[in-house]
Design a protein around this motif. Structure first.
Motif, PDB file in Angstrom:
ATOM      1  N   ASP A   5      -3.393  -0.343   8.390  1.00  0.00           N
ATOM      2  CA  ASP A   5      -4.335   0.109   7.565  1.00  0.00           C
ATOM      3  C   ASP A   5      -4.162  -0.614   6.052  1.00  0.00           C
ATOM      4  OD1 ASP A   5      -2.054   1.513   7.516  1.00  0.00           O
ATOM      5  OD2 ASP A   5      -2.541   3.440   7.002  1.00  0.00           O
ATOM      6  N   ILE A   6      -2.874  -0.345   5.699  1.00  0.00           N
ATOM      7  CA  ILE A   6      -2.673  -1.072   4.271  1.00  0.00           C
ATOM      8  C   ILE A   6      -2.507  -2.573   4.352  1.00  0.00           C
ATOM      9  CG2 ILE A   6      -0.143  -1.106   4.116  1.00  0.00           C
ATOM     10  CD1 ILE A   6      -1.977   0.667   1.653  1.00  0.00           C
ATOM     11  N   VAL A   7      -2.073  -3.147   5.517  1.00  0.00           N
ATOM     12  CA  VAL A   7      -2.292  -4.537   5.733  1.00  0.00           C
ATOM     13  C   VAL A   7      -3.452  -5.131   5.627  1.00  0.00           C
ATOM     14  CG1 VAL A   7      -1.428  -6.447   7.334  1.00  0.00           C
ATOM     15  CG2 VAL A   7      -0.032  -4.512   7.218  1.00  0.00           C
ATOM     16  N   ASN A   8      -4.423  -4.461   6.407  1.00  0.00           N
ATOM     17  CA  ASN A   8      -5.746  -4.959   6.187  1.00  0.00           C
ATOM     18  C   ASN A   8      -6.504  -4.738   4.952  1.00  0.00           C
ATOM     19  OD1 ASN A   8      -5.352  -5.216   9.065  1.00  0.00           O
ATOM     20  ND2 ASN A   8      -6.478  -3.687   9.783  1.00  0.00           N
ATOM     21  N   PHE A   9      -5.949  -3.758   4.351  1.00  0.00           N
ATOM     22  CA  PHE A   9      -6.676  -3.238   3.012  1.00  0.00           C
ATOM     23  C   PHE A   9      -6.212  -4.538   2.023  1.00  0.00           C
ATOM     24  CE2 PHE A   9      -5.317  -1.748  -1.084  1.00  0.00           C
ATOM     25  CZ  PHE A   9      -6.478  -1.644  -1.828  1.00  0.00           C
ATOM     26  N   VAL A  10      -4.975  -4.928   2.013  1.00  0.00           N
ATOM     27  CA  VAL A  10      -4.535  -5.755   0.876  1.00  0.00           C
ATOM     28  C   VAL A  10      -4.811  -7.004   1.469  1.00  0.00           C
ATOM     29  CG1 VAL A  10      -2.323  -6.692  -0.009  1.00  0.00           C
ATOM     30  CG2 VAL A  10      -2.413  -4.268   0.848  1.00  0.00           C
ATOM     31  N   PHE A  11      -4.954  -7.454   2.878  1.00  0.00           N
ATOM     32  CA  PHE A  11      -5.519  -8.738   3.060  1.00  0.00           C
ATOM     33  C   PHE A  11      -6.996  -8.888   2.748  1.00  0.00           C
ATOM     34  CE2 PHE A  11      -8.070 -10.833   6.549  1.00  0.00           C
ATOM     35  CZ  PHE A  11      -7.635 -12.093   6.541  1.00  0.00           C
ATOM     36  N   TRP A  12      -8.028  -8.030   2.677  1.00  0.00           N
ATOM     37  CA  TRP A  12      -9.035  -8.159   2.465  1.00  0.00           C
ATOM     38  C   TRP A  12      -9.409  -8.080   0.880  1.00  0.00           C
ATOM     39  CZ3 TRP A  12     -12.416 -10.245   5.222  1.00  0.00           C
ATOM     40  CH2 TRP A  12     -12.669 -10.224   6.512  1.00  0.00           C
ATOM     41  N   VAL A  13      -8.474  -7.207   0.217  1.00  0.00           N
ATOM     42  CA  VAL A  13      -8.621  -7.338  -1.107  1.00  0.00           C
ATOM     43  C   VAL A  13      -8.254  -8.753  -1.610  1.00  0.00           C
ATOM     44  CG1 VAL A  13      -7.676  -6.492  -3.500  1.00  0.00           C
ATOM     45  CG2 VAL A  13      -8.379  -4.801  -1.682  1.00  0.00           C
ATOM     46  N   GLY A  14      -7.120  -9.272  -0.958  1.00  0.00           N
ATOM     47  CA  GLY A  14      -6.988 -10.513  -1.335  1.00  0.00           C
ATOM     48  C   GLY A  14      -7.925 -11.476  -1.345  1.00  0.00           C
ATOM     49  N   ILE A  15      -8.627 -11.557  -0.023  1.00  0.00           N
ATOM     50  CA  ILE A  15      -9.774 -12.512   0.211  1.00  0.00           C
ATOM     51  C   ILE A  15     -10.745 -12.240  -0.924  1.00  0.00           C
ATOM     52  CG2 ILE A  15     -11.595 -13.034   1.686  1.00  0.00           C
ATOM     53  CD1 ILE A  15      -9.034 -13.568   3.149  1.00  0.00           C
ATOM     54  N   GLY A  16     -10.613 -11.240  -1.429  1.00  0.00           N
ATOM     55  CA  GLY A  16     -11.980 -11.033  -2.450  1.00  0.00           C
ATOM     56  C   GLY A  16     -11.583 -11.210  -4.042  1.00  0.00           C
TER      57      GLY A  16
END
Lengths: 472, 465, 417
Positions: B89-100
């Motif tokens: 959950d947090i991995v995907n969150f940080v991953f997508w925020v990073g992409i953003g």
């Protein structure tokens, strides 16, 4: 304000009588390039026009100087909103976490700048950004869906690849012929007129206003419902969105259950098992009794005849009425033949006797015992003295530790007294751990010995120091 | 424009003193408008678009199905459990925020640095930002379990009569991410207003006129409007620049303010920001290369644009490598045995496979960008960028999971495994991302026409001032 | 969004040729002599004060380290600036690049000035670096575990590596740039652009470890992985402030460099503003993470700097190094006005020195500064020598890269935001 073309409100004011014919709002001229429109704009400005504007598909560099556009106030709006964002964020955090609902968490101050900085920063940006966009739109007079410029078919290319100059009919020196002449002098590639629809057609669309009203009414429903719920009480249980989280299949203490024959949800210990940490096999340590077959009998005896009735504990703690108390005093009288005297009490300490234990015992004694028994064990603690002063009949003065009877008691017997209580003294088993009880007994023994000591008992190296003690 | 040779499209050769054109081919204002508008104006999109959106929307449906399953059942359907309470959950969150991060970086920071080449790609990247933040927001939201009381996170009165704890970095995150989402959405929308007005003015059908007419707010492109618009754009860029840095900084605080070995290290804020830019740019390149071929934008999004982005990937990739090295050195230098263990465990423990995947993808693969050939060959850069994206996902996985799975107390060590819900939601989030993206490509201006026009040399030729 | 694709050649070739007269040759070495005298006086005074302090020159060595670090940081900032301009193919900055190059090349002097510290460490002195005390290195568990890194020989070797790498790379940029003045070969620019990327890589690694060696290891128990970046941000602030001051001085006193206009100042002001914010960001991040996690082995470093006089210094730095200049440099007019920009640059340069004072001294003087005069005279002494070196490097050379192919673009730069 941009306002190249007369807004309809103005028109209404100046023409109270509804005019049915379209009005000329502006004349526009088309130019093929940014350079051409820039040159033309210079001419137009020199000609003295005031209410005119340039329309281009992208911002033309240098147009501001040519047109004499003054710097916008927008940065001040941004600055003010940013400052407000910081202030609001800091005040909010200070009030919510520091004043209205302060609670300790991970040793952090209720309100501290380092931890408040991130939210303050984010709100500063949020406020500033929202105000910048809102300010830009407002100053630009946007949104504005009805604009006479849109009546010109050619003007549609103003957002693609053509450049326009538009002179508004509101310009004080506006005259259609003069304006058209000015445009043709600037080598405009095309010239057009923009007509505002007649006032009768400029009404707000009926369907749209109806839809908006319906929407507005619907939007009112949730806040009204919330307000109603907040201001009324109900006997209905709350909604259970996830029932298996609210009603979990588990038993709480002291509940019944049909699952077991005895109907109890709490299960007694399975015979022949011991719960973790409950193994108290060492009789000397946990009971103060020498191990042997006699112990079991004694235990049974002790369990059937508690030293202090539970009621007495309750009353002595609360200081009940005198008559009840007197009955209880009678109850609390020691039984004539004390079976405790004949138990195999241990006479030596089952814990190591060290100065550390002694220190611990002193500390525990001063905390738990001295309030009644007195710091030196004379039975003159502060509570006792106060109770006697108030002539509380229910109070039984604790025995002094220095009586021959008590001095002769084996340590195991003392341990039993602390563990189970004696007369009006309640059990301290749940307050003082086993090791601490032994430490207290060690200290009590030390107190007893100190009272009856003479000079021989004092280590010789300490005697010189005693002489230095101040005389009382 | 198929007559233009491939050689002509290569504007990556630098001649000092002469700036290469940013728009190639014989483009003028008319052709730029035509080229970009036709993508959204063609009555029927190409068949490939339909195929792509049907695939991506079915993944989106899967995502929402799994979210429904999670909400009705509980977060136990994920693989998170003691000691790894934060996982995909947090991995995907940080991953997508990073992409953003790439979008706002391109629109704001490169704008402040007067990097005019950004104009061709900024719209595209900003859209990507919004959609990535949408994907990111899903994970922490559903992670709270009872999503219907998520408003407890906000400083509004609730039935418990208590306020949120502002001393928690997780609450900072709520503020940072929601501010970022709001501001980047508005920034993106504001940037689109003139281009939507172009759509409005070219619209032939009534519904397009109405929809684009409402969205463009009555923009007429007057000089006074442009004046305030440009000022607002500059101010927003100046606000968005620290904002974009703060978002991943706050995300890094989620980890770094704790005392968990491997999380608590002071380099985290700049390291996370560099990583976010790194992954964001890699995602832009990954999407941009097929998009420019597909939509015929090779003259607007030139090889030089791609090369510049690849250079930024190389720079930020090196920063990330520097941070890895500093973490390792400081762990040794600190003399703290827990810290030392955390890093030895990362490299040689049960998650060594993840660690070395991360190092290979993030540090070694971008080094290929030292070669101009790789920087300027589209298929090569896409491969490197996909590796970078994989590596950046693993970076967050390594940080989150390896540190939690083995901390101070060996008796409570564990090994985390995802469940099908974890995997399905992650895959599904890509579906959502691409669905939104394909809709954007179909209905909105994917290149900032007004900005591209403003950097075309032809539009400066006749100026005299 | 309004952009200018640099409009070329408002300056005629003749005008460009006249830039060759833009040099400091007219000083004829007089300024150098003055600088040497100031340097000699300052260092003598410092030494005398240091001997009077009677603490085994501990105070003197700390002050000397402060002074050398301060001037080295200006050179390092200049070095990074030059490499960054090549890396980004920047056009606007060509007019100020030569001055930055002079700062960068002065790093060789800093290497010489650092020599006494290396020698004292090699001779076993622990008055500056307590990890060099063999007794402590044996008994203190933490220091013992760091001996493979913190030992005198490896320390000396690292300093040699840093300074030789910096000297070598700055000389390459300098030589090539001077050559281009003569032959105007655009290939030189391309060559340096290619060189700039690996240069910055080397710069990042060496600067980081230099900061650990010079300042972080003063308290060998303490550690922070962001320290290198903090040091770098300070270098950039210091250098840009110094650059603005030098440009202002040359323009005002000697009427040189008139081609540096408000548009260039605007950009330099923005860079200074940006790096100042970057410094604050890094400093705050480091503080917040340590404050929040509250691990004693880390907080001890801030504990000293937060109490007593050092606490006041910290607050002063927060205000003087960030809050005031942030508000002051925000308006466009402040950055474009030569006197205002110089004034804020002076504030930031002083605060940069205070920053280093704050990094170096609290480990040694826990209760607060006792002898700032000694540090001041060291700053003056080392400063004199640094300025002398700076002037002799500048010498007869043009202060503008005469034949840089991007010079016309730089001269024509228009700053709209």
């Amino acid at each position: 304000m941009t306002a190249t073309i007369a807004p309809k409100e103005k028109h209404h004011a100046s023409h109270p009588v509804v005019d049915e014919s379209p009005l000329l709002a502006a004349v526009i001229a088309e130019f093929p390039s940014a350079g051409a429109v820039l040159t033309a704009a210079k001419t137009i400005r020199q000609a003295g026009w005031t209410d005119w504007d340039v329309h281009s598909p992208f911002p033309i560099h240098g147009i501001d100087d040519v047109m004499g556009i003054r710097p916008t106030r927008l940065p001040w709006i941004t600055l003010g909103a940013g400052a407000m964002g910081i202030t609001v964020a800091l005040l909010m955090q200070w009030w919510m976490n520091g004043v209205d609902y302060p609670f300790w968490i991970s040793g952090k101050p209720f309100f501290g700048l380092p931890a408040a900085a991130p939210v303050a920063f984010e709100l500063m940006i949020l406020f500033a950004a929202l105000s910048t966009i809102a300010g830009m739109l407002l100053l630009n007079g946007l949104p504005r869906f009805s604009n006479p410029l849109f009546s010109s078919e050619g003007f549609r290319r103003a957002t693609s690849d053509r450049f326009f100059i538009c002179i508004s009919a509101r310009d004080p020196m506006f005259d259609r012929e003069v304006a058209l002449k000015a445009f043709s002098d600037c080598h405009a590639t095309a010239i057009d007129e923009c007509w505002a629809p007649p006032a009768s057609e400029r009404k707000f669309p009926k369907a749209l206003s109806l839809a908006l009203m319906v929407l507005f009414t619907l939007a009112l429903i949730p806040p009204v419902l919330i307000a109603q719920k907040r201001s009324t009480t109900t006997t209905e249980p709350r909604l259970h969105a996830i029932s298996d989280m609210d009603f979990q299949p588990k038993f709480k203490p002291q509940r019944t259950s049909t699952l077991f024959a005895d109907g109890r949800a709490m299960r007694p210990q399975v015979s022949g098992t011991v719960a973790r940490g409950d193994l108290r096999a060492d009789s000397r340590l946990f009971k103060g009794l020498e191990p042997g077959p006699k112990v079991h009998r004694t235990l049974a005896l002790l369990q059937t005849a508690p030293a202090t009735p539970p009621v007495a504990r309750l009353v002595s703690a609360e200081g009940g009425p005198r008559d009840v108390a007197e009955r209880l005093v009678a109850l609390a009288d020691p039984p004539p033949a004390d079976p405790l005297d004949s138990q195999p009490w241990v006479t030596s300490f089952p814990v190591p006797v060290t100065s550390k234990t002694m220190k611990r015992g002193q500390e525990r004694y001063n905390i738990y015992c001295a309030t009644c028994h007195g710091l030196a064990g004379d039975g003159d603690g502060l509570v006792t003295r106060r109770a006697l002063e108030l002539e509380q009949g229910t109070w039984i003065k604790p025995t002094t530790f220095h009586s021959d009877n008590l001095r002769a008691q084996p340590v195991g017997r003392l341990f039993h007294s602390i563990t189970n209580g004696v007369r009006k003294m309640p059990s301290y088993a749940d307050l003082v751990s086993v090791e601490d009880r032994w430490a207290i007994i060690l200290y009590v023994k030390a107190l007893q010995q100190a009272r009856h000591a003479d000079a021989k008992d004092i280590p010789s190296d300490l005697i010189p120091q005693l002489r230095d003690l101040p005389k009382e | 424009m198929s007559t233009v040779t491939a050689d002509f499209l290569n504007n990556t050769q630098e001649q000092p003193g002469v700036r290469s054109p940013l728009v190639l081919g014989r483009h003028d204002n008319t052709t730029v408008t035509e080229r970009i508008c036709q993508i959204a104006e063609s009555p029927k999109p190409p068949r490939a678009w339909y195929i792509a959106i049907s695939i991506s929307s079915s993944f989106t449906l899967m995502l929402f199905g799994l979210i429904g399953y999670l909400v009705t059942t509980g977060v136990g359907v994920w693989g998170n459990n003691a000691p790894v309470f934060w996982a995909w959950d947090i991995v995907n969150f940080v991953f997508w925020v990073g992409i953003g991060h790439a979008g706002t970086l391109i629109s704001a920071i490169l704008f402040l640095f007067r990097q005019h080449w950004r104009t061709s790609i900024n719209r595209f990247a900003e859209a990507m930002t919004i959609f990535a933040v949408v994907c990111a927001g899903i994970f922490p939201s559903v992670h709270v379990g009872r999503v219907w009381v998520i408003y407890w996170l906000l400083p509004v009165p609730n039935q418990n009569a208590i306020w949120p704890n502002f001393r928690s970095p997780l609450l900072w995150d709520v503020f940072a991410v929601s501010t970022y989402a709001t501001v980047s959405l508005l920034f993106w929308y504001m940037g689109m207003i003139p281009d939507i007005a172009t759509f409005r003015d070219r619209a032939t059908s009534r519904w397009r006129q109405v929809v684009y007419g409402v969205l463009s707010l009555g923009w007429t492109g007057s000089a006074r409007q442009w004046h305030r618009y440009e000022k607002a754009y500059l101010l927003l860029a100046a606000l968005a620049t620290p904002l974009v840095l703060s978002v991943h900084t706050v995300v890094s605080f989620d980890f770094a303010v704790s005392q968990v070995p491997g999380w608590h290290t002071t380099i985290f804020p700049p390291y996370f920001v560099a990583g976010a830019v790194f992954s964001g740019f890699a995602m832009v390149v990954t999407l941009m290369v097929p998009a420019r071929a597909f939509f015929g934008l090779k003259e607007l999004v030139t090889l030089r644009h791609l090369e510049n982005m690849n250079k930024i990937i190389l720079v930020t990739g090196s920063m990330v490598g520097y941070a890895y090295a500093m973490e390792f050195f400081t762990a040794w230098y600190s003399g703290n045995r827990y810290e030392q263990f955390a890093f030895i465990n990362r490299a040689f423990g049960p998650y060594a496979w993840a660690y070395w995947t991360m190092v290979t993808c993030n540090v070694i693969s971008p080094q290929l960008f030292w070669f101009k050939k790789v920087r300027t060959t589209p298929w090569m850069m896409v491969i490197v960028c996909i590796f970078v994206n994989i590596g950046m996902w693993f970076e967050r996985f390594v940080i989150t999971v390896t540190s939690l799975s083995r901390d101070f107390l060996p008796s409570s060590w564990g090994y985390y495994k995802p469940t099908f819900v974890d995997i399905g939601m992650f895959v599904g989030s890509f579906g959502l991302f691409f669905t939104l993206f394909l809709l954007f490509c179909r209905f909105l201006p994917i290149v900032a026409m007004a900005e591209v026009k403003s950097v075309m040399p032809a539009n400066h030729a006749n100026e005299d001032h | 969004m309004t952009t200018v694709v640099a409009e070329m050649t408002p300056h005629s070739p003749k005008e460009l040729a006249s830039f060759a007269n833009q040099n400091l040759g007219f000083l004829e070495g007089r300024a150098n002599q003055g600088a040497y005298i100031i340097g000699g006086l300052g260092l003598t005074l410092a030494l005398v004060l240091g001997l009077c302090a009677g603490d085994g020159l501990q105070h003197f060595w700390h002050s000397y380290l402060l002074a050398v670090c301060f001037y080295t940081s200006l050179s390092l900032g200049g070095f990074a600036f030059v490499a960054l301009q090549y890396l980004t193919r920047a056009g606007w900055s060509i007019v100020v690049r030569r001055i930055a190059e002079i700062f960068a090349v002065s790093i060789k002097t800093c290497g010489v000035l650092f020599l006494p510290i290396v020698l004292s460490v090699l001779m076993g002195s622990s008055s500056l670096y307590i990890w060099n005390n063999p007794e402590l290195a044996r008994t203190d568990e933490l220091i013992r575990s760091k001996v493979p890194y913190l030992n005198s020989w490896f320390f000396a070797l690292r300093q040699v590596i840093y300074f030789s790498a910096w000297t070598y790379l700055t000389q390459r940029f300098w030589k090539a740039s001077l050559d281009q003045d003569r032959n105007g070969n655009p290939e030189t620019t391309l060559r340096l652009e290619r060189l700039s990327a690996p240069t910055l890589l080397v710069f990042a690694i060496t600067t980081t470890f230099a900061s650990i060696d010079w300042m972080m290891s003063l308290d060998p128990h303490w550690f922070s992985s962001i320290f290198g970046i903090y040091f770098f941000s300070g270098c950039m602030v210091g250098f840009l402030a110094a650059l603005n001051l030098v440009v202002n001085l040359l323009q005002r006193r000697f009427e040189l460099l008139s081609m540096i206009t408000a548009d260039h100042r605007h950009d330099m002001g923005k860079l200074l503003f940006g790096f100042m914010c970057f410094w604050a960001y890094i400093g705050f991040s480091q503080y917040l993470l340590i404050w929040y996690a509250n691990v004693p082995e880390e907080t001890v470093w801030f504990k000293v700097r937060q109490s007593g006089t050092w606490g006041a210094v910290s607050i002063a730095m927060m205000i003087g190094h960030f809050v005031l200049p942030f508000l002051g440099l925000m308006p466009k007019s402040m950055k474009r006005d030569p006197q205002m920009l110089a004034a804020w640059s002076l504030v930031l340069l002083v605060m940069h020195a205070v920053d280093y004072y704050w990094l170096i001294f609290p480990t040694f003087e826990i209760d607060g500064p006792t002898l700032p005069l000694l540090s001041l005279s060291c700053l003056m002494g080392v400063g004199g020598l640094y300025v002398a070196a700076w002037l002799s490097i500048a010498g007869q050379r043009s202060l503008v890269p005469l034949a840089d192919p991007r010079l016309p673009e730089s001269l024509a730069v228009h700053n709209l935001m």
